[in-house]
Enzyme design. Structure first.
Site, PDB file in Angstrom:
ATOM      1  CB  ILE A 420     -38.780  52.572 -32.731  1.00  0.00           C
ATOM      2  CG1 ILE A 420     -39.223  51.179 -32.252  1.00  0.00           C
ATOM      3  CG2 ILE A 420     -37.269  52.650 -32.774  1.00  0.00           C
ATOM      4  CD1 ILE A 420     -38.784  50.053 -33.149  1.00  0.00           C
ATOM      5  CG  HIS A 446     -49.606  45.213  -6.643  1.00  0.00           C
ATOM      6  ND1 HIS A 446     -48.530  44.414  -6.341  1.00  0.00           N
ATOM      7  CD2 HIS A 446     -49.258  46.462  -6.238  1.00  0.00           C
ATOM      8  CE1 HIS A 446     -47.576  45.139  -5.781  1.00  0.00           C
ATOM      9  NE2 HIS A 446     -47.993  46.394  -5.701  1.00  0.00           N
ATOM     10  CG  ASP A 450     -43.105  40.862  -5.763  1.00  0.00           C
ATOM     11  OD1 ASP A 450     -42.491  40.928  -6.853  1.00  0.00           O
ATOM     12  OD2 ASP A 450     -42.848  39.993  -4.909  1.00  0.00           O
TER      13      ASP A 450
END
Length: 476
Positions: A420, A446, A450
């Site tokens: 952060i 994949h 998608d």
């Protein structure tokens, strides 16, 4: 008349005739019967080969990490003998017998095989133990094998180590609710029962950061305070180096990493990154930290990240699924068992928080505290390290903003969280303000996920964190 002298030494027994006089067939028959008569040991015990039993998960070999006993030591039932480490977790092996250790079959860091002798224990046969044939031929009870205790008409399932832990803390097993298979009582059940009784929760052990020593250089005058950087002075004399290469076997969690990452290479990874404005979440956490401390729990940002991920998985369950080896079937997981990557002295481990979909943010914080405490001590069990369905890696606690996380099979997605940072950003009016920015990097399989699905999930997860109050609308 046949007079016999019995000589007994350890597990070897021989019957030796001192005088043998055979007068007729009846005497010969009597002598034959006496030779078949089996005597009990008088002064020496029986040697039992305590074998390493199956500890589950298809593990066939383990590494001996520490011996708690040595040859000549006396042990009792349920006493800890040694600690072994598989490629999944560390397990403490306990004794089944009362006796004396006569032989250790392995040294530290040796590979021990399931079904092979671990130690030889000399037991006292006069205390009503099983005959030698039963003792030698019957394999010792497994560390993970169920033992039974009759309590009010039903059986309580627990391992010897769990029973000993309960006995040391004066806990009746009949009062503990088991969460294991067939209501088996686990070590975690005993610890949770203790926490509820005493109100105390083990805090995570802080890990000391190793600070590299400053390199000695030639004396240089102190630079003025207004200079932003200090120009390093090169070392002029050559450095003599006499070190030698060292070869070590791949064992323990490192061996598990080799297997997992080799399998991960078969997965086509899709990457997606974004930045999250955590300004509101930082303020919310600061307000909730005192309340969590009153309950004895350390509240970090991770419980919020995990809960937001679970809410997102409800909308996009394909990210909480698995694909079979032949790529013919997709299994959608009902439970959200979200793993958290931890950096420990034993290496990288990924325990998981079970059933996040039914847990509150505080429940997740309590479980994370428990996992961090056990992880720092190297005592995480197999149940803590298996069954994960989705993973978050908080690499930002060490450093870095973006990463390229590797999917842990059979999961299909993983996220890496950066540190952060306080950075300038523009609001809707075009004004510059100070924002708490964190970067996230996603990897997805994949073959079944998608880019659009991954992006929509990330946007939903991002909206929950940038506006934490919106999570209340979807909490169940």
């Amino acid at each position: 008349v046949c007079i016999h002298r019995v000589r007994s030494c350890s597990s070897i027994r021989s019957i030796k005739s001192k005088y043998v006089c055979v007068f007729d067939k009846s005497a010969l028959k009597c002598s034959h019967q006496q030779r078949l008569f089996r005597t009990s040991p008088v002064s020496c015990g029986q040697i039992v080969q305590f074998k390493l039993s199956d500890i589950g998960e298809g593990i066939t070999e383990v590494t001996v990490k520490e011996w708690y006993i040595k040859e000549g030591d006396s042990v009792s039932q349920f006493d800890s003998i040694c600690e072994v480490q598989s490629d999944k977790a560390s397990v403490t092996i306990t004794s089944r017998y009362d006796g004396v250790i006569r032989k250790l079959h392995y040294s530290i860091d040796d590979i021990a095989f399931v079904g092979k002798p671990l130690v030889d224990i000399e037991i006292d046969a006069s205390k009503g133990v099983a005959p030698e044939e039963d003792v030698v031929e019957t394999p010792p009870m497994s560390h993970e094998e169920h033992t039974h205790q009759e309590i009010k008409g039903h059986k309580t399932l627990a391992t010897p180590a769990v029973r000993r832990l309960a006995m040391e803390n004066n806990i009746k097993l009949s009062e503990v609710v088991g969460t294991g298979k067939d209501n088996r009582i686990l070590k975690e059940d005993i610890l949770n029962y203790l926490a509820k009784q005493t109100g105390a929760i083990l805090p995570p052990s802080p890990k000391a950061e190793i600070v590299p020593p400053l390199q000695k250089t030639e004396a240089v005058p102190a630079a003025p305070k207004d200079k932003a950087r200090r120009i390093p002075v090169p070392v002029s004399r050559p450095i003599a180096f006499s070190g030698k290469d060292k070869t070590e076997p791949v064992t323990g969690f490192q061996k598990a990493m080799v297997k997992t990452m080799s399998a991960a290479l078969k997965i086509p990874h899709f990457g997606y990154s974004d930045e999250i404005d955590l300004t509101q979440l930082v303020q919310l956490r600061e307000g909730l930290k005192p309340l969590a401390e009153i309950r004895g729990v350390k509240l970090s940002f991770m419980p919020f990240f995990i809960k937001a991920a679970s809410l997102g998985l409800l909308q996009y369950p394909i990210l909480n699924a698995s694909l079979d080896e032949n790529c013919q079937n997709v299994t959608y997981k009902a439970s959200h068992n979200i793993g958290v990557a931890m950096d420990t002295e034993q290496g990288l481990i990924v325990p998981n928080v079970k059933n996040v979909q039914v847990c509150s943010v505080f429940d997740i914080a309590v479980e994370l505290n428990r996992l961090q405490s056990l992880g720092s001590a190297g005592q995480l069990g197999t149940s803590d390290l298996t069954g994960g369905t989705f993973t978050l890696s908080n690499i930002g606690t060490i450093g870095g903003t973006y990463a390229k996380p590797v999917i842990l099979p059979p999961e299909v997605a993983i996220g890496a969280l950066g540190k952060i940072q306080v950075l300038p950003r523009f609001n809707g009016k075009g004004e510059v303000f100070k924002a708490q920015i964190m970067n996230v990097s996603w990897s997805a399989d994949h073959r079944i996920i998608d880019g659009a699905t991954m992006a929509r999930f990330s946007n939903l997860w991002k909206s929950y964190l940038e506006n934490p109050a919106s999570m209340l609308l979807d909490l169940k």
